[in-house]
Design a protein around this motif. Sequence first.
Motif, short mmCIF file in Angstrom:
data_model
loop_
_atom_site.label_atom_id
_atom_site.label_comp_id
_atom_site.label_asym_id
_atom_site.label_seq_id
_atom_site.Cartn_x
_atom_site.Cartn_y
_atom_site.Cartn_z
N UNK A 22 0.83 -1.20 0.00
CA UNK A 22 0.00 0.00 0.00
C UNK A 22 0.87 1.26 0.00
N UNK A 23 1.95 1.20 0.81
CA UNK A 23 2.81 2.38 0.87
C UNK A 23 3.44 2.66 -0.49
N UNK A 24 3.75 1.58 -1.23
CA UNK A 24 4.33 1.77 -2.56
C UNK A 24 3.31 2.34 -3.54
N UNK A 25 2.11 1.73 -3.53
CA UNK A 25 1.15 2.08 -4.58
C UNK A 25 0.37 3.34 -4.25
N UNK A 26 0.04 3.54 -2.98
CA UNK A 26 -0.80 4.70 -2.64
C UNK A 26 0.04 5.94 -2.31
N UNK A 27 1.22 5.72 -1.70
CA UNK A 27 1.97 6.86 -1.20
C UNK A 27 3.29 7.07 -1.95
N UNK A 28 3.65 6.13 -2.81
CA UNK A 28 4.89 6.28 -3.55
C UNK A 28 6.15 6.09 -2.73
N UNK A 29 6.04 5.32 -1.62
CA UNK A 29 7.22 5.01 -0.82
C UNK A 29 7.80 3.70 -1.33
N UNK A 30 9.07 3.71 -1.74
CA UNK A 30 9.70 2.51 -2.29
C UNK A 30 9.68 1.38 -1.29
N UNK A 31 9.64 0.13 -1.80
CA UNK A 31 9.40 -1.01 -0.94
C UNK A 31 10.66 -1.56 -0.28
N UNK A 32 11.83 -1.15 -0.76
CA UNK A 32 13.05 -1.78 -0.24
C UNK A 32 13.19 -1.55 1.26
N UNK A 33 13.17 -0.28 1.66
CA UNK A 33 13.35 0.03 3.08
C UNK A 33 12.15 -0.43 3.90
N UNK A 34 10.93 -0.23 3.36
CA UNK A 34 9.75 -0.57 4.16
C UNK A 34 9.69 -2.07 4.43
N UNK A 35 10.02 -2.90 3.43
CA UNK A 35 9.95 -4.35 3.69
C UNK A 35 11.01 -4.74 4.72
N UNK A 36 12.19 -4.11 4.65
CA UNK A 36 13.23 -4.44 5.63
C UNK A 36 12.78 -4.02 7.02
N UNK A 37 12.18 -2.84 7.14
CA UNK A 37 11.71 -2.38 8.46
C UNK A 37 10.63 -3.33 9.00
N UNK A 38 9.74 -3.80 8.11
CA UNK A 38 8.70 -4.73 8.55
C UNK A 38 9.31 -6.03 9.09
N UNK A 39 10.48 -6.42 8.56
CA UNK A 39 11.15 -7.61 9.09
C UNK A 39 11.45 -7.45 10.58
#
Lengths: 375, 309
Positions: free
Chosen positions: A131-148
């Motif tokens: 959602x952050x990638x598609x709705x807000x334009x936040x790249x997924x690399x950092x967000x997926x790592x943070x979710x880990x």
Amino acid sequence: MPDRRRLAPLYVAAGALVLTAVLLALGLVLGGYDPHAALSALVRGAFGSRDAFLSVTLVRAVPLILTGLAVALAFRAGVWNIGAEGQLYAGAIAGVWVGLTASWLPAWALLPAVLGASLLAGATWALVPAMMKLKLGVGEVITTILMNFVAIHAASFMVRGPLQESRGVFPQTDAVGPAARLPLLVDGSRLHGGFLLAVLLCLGLWAFLRWSRAGFAVRAVGGSVEVAEVAGRIRSRKVVGATFLASGALAGLAGGVEVSGVTFALYENLSPGWGYTAIAVALLAGLNPIGVLVTGTFFGALQAGAGAMQRSAGVPAVWVVAVEALVILAVLGLDQAWRRAMVPRGSAVAHRALPEGSGPKTDRSGERGPGDSDV
Amino acid sequence: MFEALAWVAFLEASVRLGVPLALAALGETITERSGVINIGLEGSIIAGALGGALGALATGSAGTGILLGGVAGMAVAGVFAALAIGLGTDQIITGTAVTLGGLGVTGAVYQARFGVTGTALSLPTLDRWSVPVLSDIPMLGSPLFDQPPTTYLVYALGPILWYWLFRTSWGLELRAAGEAPDAARAAGVRVLKVRAVAALFGGLLAGVAGAHLALAHTGTFAENMSAGRGFIAIAVVVLGRWHPGWVVVAAMFFGAASALQFLLQAFGLDVPYQLFLALPYVLTLAALAGWVGRATAPAALALPWPRRR
């Protein structure tokens, strides 16, 4: 030279393995170990006996194949899901939770419920960065790592809080009952039904990517968002979102299979970084699902052998992490060097004449949509 | 009185936890301004921590340890630069692998040196430097101005890097390499060289950040002690909008978020500590979600150059 180009991933993979083996031996010598003793212990630990192969190597391979598939699928669509580790933990938490609490279900339905919950949890964990990638334009690399990191701490909270074992001593959950466990595939071994599931998923995903319309859309979007949109009339955002969630579900399933096939309970540090090893698995396989079956088994053998290497040659098992990183770097480097060697130097025309896309698809020099960001 | 003490302790912890993030993020700001995203920052931090620990142990001087930590971080960034800039491999996957390799190699070296179980290392630590006058300010003085020298490095680097980036021709060349490498090349900028130097500089600061963790923070080394700070630092760069000044502010904000647990514990709130451990990552995600729409990355960030077909 179509045939040479088709073979490129194999050459690259073989070259990467040789290079890694040489560097590993060199590292062992520098570290003051006996490389011959260490490497033969590694091979024996992985393939030395029927039990070593079935109960250790293949059992270790299952989560690697499943997370490897998750990464390969995502990367094929140009989705940089580095979050398989967290999605695996989410799947493991959900699987154990259902296995422990849904005992009112009929016995035959419990195992499907456990695996279903883990699929769903993995997809949900991927939903946030998607959602952050598609709705807000936040790249997924950092967000997926943070979710880990969030998932790992969540698991740690669960096994010390709401899901802690009834004795309340150790940071772990109770074991799930027999109805929530995967059946054994081979009597007298620890090889469980999750391996069969992983093999079937490899074949299924391969067929899906190769022959189905949706699979074509995934590959097209991974090749170039703009071309897919304009020439293929593919709605790339939908494809990216769906692939992201499917990738998360596969990684979540790895967690569910692990708790219903091997540990039967949730622990802290359930995963020794499978979600990161998965990147090596997928890249070495050239992002091909059938290849993932082979490379997942290879890394399973490596991890199985690492334990034996630590026991009989005194080489710390953490060396394997360094080896995995070396494999990734060797694949990337050799793939790039291969491409360069295929293109005559200084010829601008030749640069344009070669189509993209041989070898592991790691070159993203292709067009990206406006506002697309990886960071 | 008790409340005042808790606030001072909170501020002190915020700065202490914010400094390594700020150092790593400042380096990454320079790297990213040149058009290169180095996800291998985490690898440089952990290498810096081990390099700093070994260096301090060998020489008995924490200052030498900090320098050696910086060199170790730079060496790791060198591996990244050789592949991602020299050969033009994918920056994100290369960086991920470099992080993995950094964690693996430091773990292997540490276990080879100190045994598989690991011993609790006791390292020489950095002395605090007390700034005259400023450190006597009530409440703010001792948390901000009675700190190890690496803290003052952050205070100094913020403005220096800002000036360098926006007011010198070298800074302009660096930004040109990150915004429009083709045009920069046509104007005579050696893009690959600029990017390589920027990546090495980022590794140097990340290494210093790691050494600070080992030598100013804990006085020991543990495997995986970087604990994802490299990734948070990359998010901090985004939140600080690739601007050295804001990056320092954002890093201190995350230091404060991590320090919240001390404050709440002091006030006797009983919340499971795992939630506090997860808090910095959740806050980073939330901040990215609320902020990024207004931030613009360097136009050529993460794109291999020169483009090859």
